[in-house]
Design a protein around this motif. Structure first.
Motif, PDB file in Angstrom:
ATOM      1  N   SER A  87       3.251  -9.112   1.926  1.00  0.00           N
ATOM      2  CA  SER A  87       2.426  -7.941   1.623  1.00  0.00           C
ATOM      3  C   SER A  87       2.158  -7.080   2.849  1.00  0.00           C
ATOM      4  N   ALA A  88       1.758  -5.840   2.587  1.00  0.00           N
ATOM      5  CA  ALA A  88       1.378  -4.935   3.663  1.00  0.00           C
ATOM      6  C   ALA A  88       0.149  -5.459   4.392  1.00  0.00           C
ATOM      7  N   GLU A  89      -0.796  -6.018   3.667  1.00  0.00           N
ATOM      8  CA  GLU A  89      -2.010  -6.547   4.289  1.00  0.00           C
ATOM      9  C   GLU A  89      -1.670  -7.692   5.242  1.00  0.00           C
TER      10      GLU A  89
ATOM     11  N   ALA B   4       1.127  -8.051   6.875  1.00  0.00           N
ATOM     12  CA  ALA B   4       1.766  -7.454   8.049  1.00  0.00           C
ATOM     13  C   ALA B   4       0.719  -6.870   9.003  1.00  0.00           C
ATOM     14  N   LYS B   5      -0.269  -6.218   8.434  1.00  0.00           N
ATOM     15  CA  LYS B   5      -1.351  -5.662   9.249  1.00  0.00           C
ATOM     16  C   LYS B   5      -2.083  -6.766   9.998  1.00  0.00           C
TER      17      LYS B   5
ATOM     18  N   HIS C 279       8.787  -6.059   3.653  1.00  0.00           N
ATOM     19  CA  HIS C 279       8.076  -6.495   4.861  1.00  0.00           C
ATOM     20  C   HIS C 279       8.733  -5.955   6.128  1.00  0.00           C
TER      21      HIS C 279
ATOM     22  N   TYR D   3       9.632  -2.837   6.501  1.00  0.00           N
ATOM     23  CA  TYR D   3       8.889  -1.573   6.674  1.00  0.00           C
ATOM     24  C   TYR D   3       7.450  -1.842   7.098  1.00  0.00           C
ATOM     25  N   TYR D   4       6.787  -2.778   6.410  1.00  0.00           N
ATOM     26  CA  TYR D   4       5.375  -3.027   6.698  1.00  0.00           C
ATOM     27  C   TYR D   4       5.160  -3.399   8.166  1.00  0.00           C
TER      28      TYR D   4
ATOM     29  N   HIS E  49       5.799  -0.481  10.505  1.00  0.00           N
ATOM     30  CA  HIS E  49       4.760   0.542  10.349  1.00  0.00           C
ATOM     31  C   HIS E  49       3.505   0.187  11.148  1.00  0.00           C
ATOM     32  N   TYR E  50       3.023  -1.027  10.979  1.00  0.00           N
ATOM     33  CA  TYR E  50       1.770  -1.401  11.646  1.00  0.00           C
ATOM     34  C   TYR E  50       1.955  -1.659  13.138  1.00  0.00           C
TER      35      TYR E  50
END
Length: 256
Positions: free
Chosen positions: A64-66, A68-69, A115, A117-118, A121-122
């Motif tokens: 998930s994006a979360e 990755a963050k 993931h 991209y995620y 990105h972060y």
């Protein structure tokens, strides 16, 4: 060759086993600090021991994006910087056109692609600050096809497209983005697949005989060497490239 990676921090998804594990170990040997996003505790602990503690395992499968963050935040909390990303995690899950379905296909693409991209990105603010690098681990199947694996192939092809797209977008920041396309690499996952055949040794030899250079499988360490070089300043004018580390498997006549 001194790659000048001492104390630089690199995040590797799937960084404890197989190709990712070889990259993490190679980074340790160069004095760099690997952050392994991987739930494989035994393998990760061995790499942390090798690094004398100058390494970090984040024991999750990144989806998930979360997540990755959180990986970026924990890396910065622990080491204070990020110098590069190796997008590596994924699995050839066999979701095909004939023997698949739309939901399985969408899930396969998502878990093998999003993931990448995620994480990029972060990590981007840190990559801008340190003129970092991104290495995307793709697959020769993205350009040759394989059969019965539409989801995985879609993700791998998209990774190659994103490599070129990001290389263009990030030119103003001197962030280099490249992809590596392995072919037949003898990882633990590959070894498990070989063992599924009635005569594993015969099957392995059959495949090896089709690899032009040396009639042998590529090692994870050979992929790692390319990845680590691309992360380093020695590759300072290489970006937007798709690099094949495959003993000539993809492009040379396999009858050689």
């Amino acid at each position: 060759m001194n790659l000048n990676l001492n104390n630089k921090v690199f995040i590797i998804s799937g960084g404890a086993k197989g190709i990712g594990g070889a990259i993490s170990r190679g980074l340790v040997e160069e004095g760099a600090i690997p952050v392994m996003v991987d739930p494989s505790d035994k393998e990760a602990s061995e790499i942390i021991d090798l690094a004398k503690g100058k390494a970090l395992q984040i024991p999750i499968r990144l989806f998930s994006a979360e997540q990755a963050k959180e990986v970026i935040e924990l890396t910065l909390k622990t080491f204070g910087r990020i110098d590069g990303i190796v997008n590596n995690a994924g699995a050839n899950d066999g979701v095909g056109l004939e023997h698949g379905n739309p939901d399985a296909y969408a899930n396969s693409v998502a878990k093998n692609l999003f993931h990448y991209y995620y994480l990029a990105h972060y990590a981007l603010p840190q990559l801008k600050e340190h003129q970092g690098a991104i290495v995307n681990i793709s697959s020769k199947t993205a350009v040759t096809g394989q059969g019965s694996t539409s989801g995985y192939i879609s993700a791998k092809g998209a990774q190659l497209a994103l490599t070129r797209e990001w290389a263009v977008e990030l030119l103003p920041y001197q962030i280099r983005v490249n992809a590596i396309l392995p072919a037949e690499v003898y990882t633990p996952m590959y070894a498990s697949w070989i063992q599924s055949f009635p005569n594993p040794e015969e099957k392995l030899q059959e495949i090896s005989n089709r690899i032009p250079l040396g009639k042998r499988m590529t090692t994870p360490e050979e992929i790692a060497s390319m990845a680590i070089f691309l992360l380093s300043e020695k590759a300072s004018h290489i970006t937007g490239q798709h690099l094949y580390v495959d003993g000539g498997y993809t492009h040379l006549d396999r009858s050689l």
